[in-house]
Write a protein that holds these residues in place. Structure first.
Motif, PDB file in Angstrom:
ATOM      1  N   GLN A 100      13.481  20.806  32.356  1.00  0.00           N
ATOM      2  CA  GLN A 100      14.063  19.557  32.846  1.00  0.00           C
ATOM      3  C   GLN A 100      13.095  18.396  32.679  1.00  0.00           C
ATOM      4  O   GLN A 100      13.484  17.301  32.252  1.00  0.00           O
ATOM      5  N   LYS A 116      16.927  21.626  23.331  1.00  0.00           N
ATOM      6  CA  LYS A 116      16.530  20.495  24.177  1.00  0.00           C
ATOM      7  C   LYS A 116      16.354  19.235  23.335  1.00  0.00           C
ATOM      8  O   LYS A 116      16.720  18.132  23.756  1.00  0.00           O
ATOM      9  N   GLU A 134      13.117  17.363  29.019  1.00  0.00           N
ATOM     10  CA  GLU A 134      14.272  16.558  28.642  1.00  0.00           C
ATOM     11  C   GLU A 134      14.120  15.107  29.089  1.00  0.00           C
ATOM     12  O   GLU A 134      14.445  14.173  28.344  1.00  0.00           O
ATOM     13  N   GLU A 135      13.609  14.926  30.295  1.00  0.00           N
ATOM     14  CA  GLU A 135      13.405  13.566  30.791  1.00  0.00           C
ATOM     15  C   GLU A 135      12.392  12.817  29.934  1.00  0.00           C
ATOM     16  O   GLU A 135      12.569  11.630  29.635  1.00  0.00           O
TER      17      GLU A 135
END
Length: 370
Positions: free
Chosen positions: A32, A79, A35-36
Motif C-alpha cells: 500500500q 502495482k 502504491e501511494e
C-alpha cells in the motif's frame, strides 16, 4: 526531494530489501505504501526496488526460490500497472530472466543484521523434506535470534548449546553478534546435520571436529579471540548418554520451536535434567526456549513437566526490551497473536529479522532452577 520524503523512500526500500532477501510472505510487504509512492513518482522507485531485491548482490550470489522471485515480480508489475499506463521494460526483462531460470534445490534466505553483516541460509523449498521439518527456518528461531540481538551480554564469553538447531539461523546470528566463547549446534537427522554444517561454512565459520569442553580449545581462542569455537553434534535426546552430555558443559541452552508433540517434550525435559546434573560447577544452567503456541495443551504439558522435574522459581513477567533483569526464559506466542500483531503493525515493523519481536513481543519469562 524533501528530507522527510527521502527518509520515507529509504525506509520503504529497506523494508522491501529485508523482506525479499529473507523470502518473507508477500503479504508482509508494504504494498500500500508503494502504491501511494508510485502515484507521485516515476519509474525510478521501481528500478531502485529491483536493485534492492532481485538484482541485489546477495540475491544474485545466493538466489531465493525462482517461484518466489516470479511471484514477487508479478505483484510488482501489477502495482506498477495499477498506477502507470506505460509498462516497465525493466520489470518485464527481470521477469523474463526469472521465467527462464531453473529452480535451485535448495534455495537461499539472507537476513541482514544491525552490524551490517548478514546470515545466509541454504534451505529446502518444502516444509517437510526427507521426512523432517528441520530443513527450513521456523518463526520461533527468528524470534529467538532477534531476542539474542537485544541481549548480547547473556551470551558473551559463554558456551552455548543449541538443541534442534535446524537450518542454523539462531546460532549463526549469535556467533556473528554476541561473541560467545563456544557454540555447539546440534540436531539428530542426518540431512539436517549435513545442511547445517554447510550453512555454518557458508557464513565463514570453521568447524571443530568435536564439542569437548572449551578449555581444550585454548589454541583456537588464542589465535582468534573474536571467533567462537563452533561445533556440530548429532544428539538424539532419547539415546544420548550422560558422558556425552557431560563433555559439553554449556553455560546456556537454547532451543526454538521444539515443543510440537508430547513425546518430544518429555525427551527435552529429561535432557535438561541430565545436562544440569552433569555440570561441574554449582551454577544453574540457563535455558532460553522460544516456541509457538499452536496447541495450548502442549504448552501446559511442557510447563507442568518442567515444574515437576525442577525446583520451580517464578520471576516476575516482563516484556523483553524493558529495563528489568534478564532471567532464564521460557517464552511463547500464539498463532492468533501473530496475526493480530501483523495487522496492528502493518508495514511499520523495522527490526532486522522481519518476523521476530517487531511482530511478536515476548510475552513473559519464567525461571526454573534444577
Amino acid at each position: 526531494m524533501a528530507p522527510e520524503e527521502r527518509e520515507e523512500t529509504s525506509s520503504l526500500l529497506q523494508s522491501f530489501e529485508r523482506r525479499f532477501l529473507a523470502a518473507r510472505a508477500l503479504r508482509s510487504f508494504p504494498w500500500q505504501s508503494l502504491e501511494e509512492k508510485l502515484r507521485h513518482s516515476g519509474s525510478e522507485l521501481l528500478l531502485d526496488i529491483l536493485q534492492k531485491t532481485v538484482k541485489h548482490p546477495l540475491c544474485v550470489k545466493h538466489p531465493p526460490s525462482v517461484k518466489y522471485a516470479r511471484c514477487f515480480l508479478s505483484e510488482l508489475i501489477r502495482k506498477h500497472e495499477a498506477v502507470h499506463q506505460e509498462p516497465s521494460d525493466e520489470l518485464y526483462e527481470a521477469l523474463a530472466e526469472v521465467l527462464t531460470a531453473e529452480e535451485p534445490t535448495p534455495c537461499h534466505r539472507t537476513y541482514l543484521l544491525p552490524s551490517g553483516d548478514s546470515v545466509t541460509l541454504s534451505e529446502s523449498t518444502a516444509i517437510i523434506s526427507h521426512g523432517t521439518t528441520g530443513l527450513v527456518t521456523w518463526s520461533a528461531a527468528l524470534y529467538l535470534a532477534e531476542w539474542a540481538l537485544e541481549n548480547t551480554a547473556a551470551f558473551t564469553h559463554r558456551t552455548v548449546l543449541e538443541l534442534g538447531s535446524g537450518a542454523g539461523l539462531t546460532g549463526l546470528v549469535i556467533c556473528k553478534t554476541c561473541r560467545p566463547r563456544a557454540y555447539i549446534f546440534s540436531d539428530c537427522h542426518s540431512h539436517v546435520l549435513e545442511q547445517l554444517r554447510g550453512n555454518i561454512l557458508l557464513n565463514g565459520f570453521l568447524l571443530e571436529p568435536d564439542a569437548t569442553a572449551p578449555a581444550q580449545h585454548a589454541e583456537h581462542n588464542a589465535h582468534n579471540s573474536e571467533s567462537p569455537v563452533v561445533t556440530v553434534e548429532q544428539l538424539d535426546w532419547d539415546a544420548v548418554t550422560a558422558p556425552q552430555l557431560a563433555a559439553l558443559q554449556p553455560d546456556i541452552l537454547l532451543a526454538a520451536d521444539v515443543l510440537y508433540c508430547p513425546e518430544v517434550i518429555l525427551s527435552l525435559v529429561r535432557v535438561l535434567q541430565r545436562l544440569s546434573a552433569c555440570r561441574k560447577d554449582e551454577q544453574s544452567l540457563d535455558a532460553y526456549i522460544a516456541f509457538t503456541i499452536r496447541n495450548p495443551e502442549t504448552c501446559r504439558l511442557f510447563t507442568t513437566e518442567l515444574a515437576a522435574a525442577s525446583t520451580e522459581r517464578w520471576d516476575r513477567a516482563r516484556l523483553v526490551g524493558n529495563t528489568q533483569e534478564t532471567v532464564t526464559a521460557i517464552t511463547g506466542f500464539s498463532t492468533q497473536e501473530m496475526e493480530e500483531q501483523r495487522a496492528a503493525l502493518g508495514s511499520h515493523g523495522k527490526r532486522c529479522l522481519i518476523t521476530a519481536r517487531n511482530y511478536f513481543p515476548m510475552k513473559s519469562t519464567r525461571r526454573w532452577q534444577f
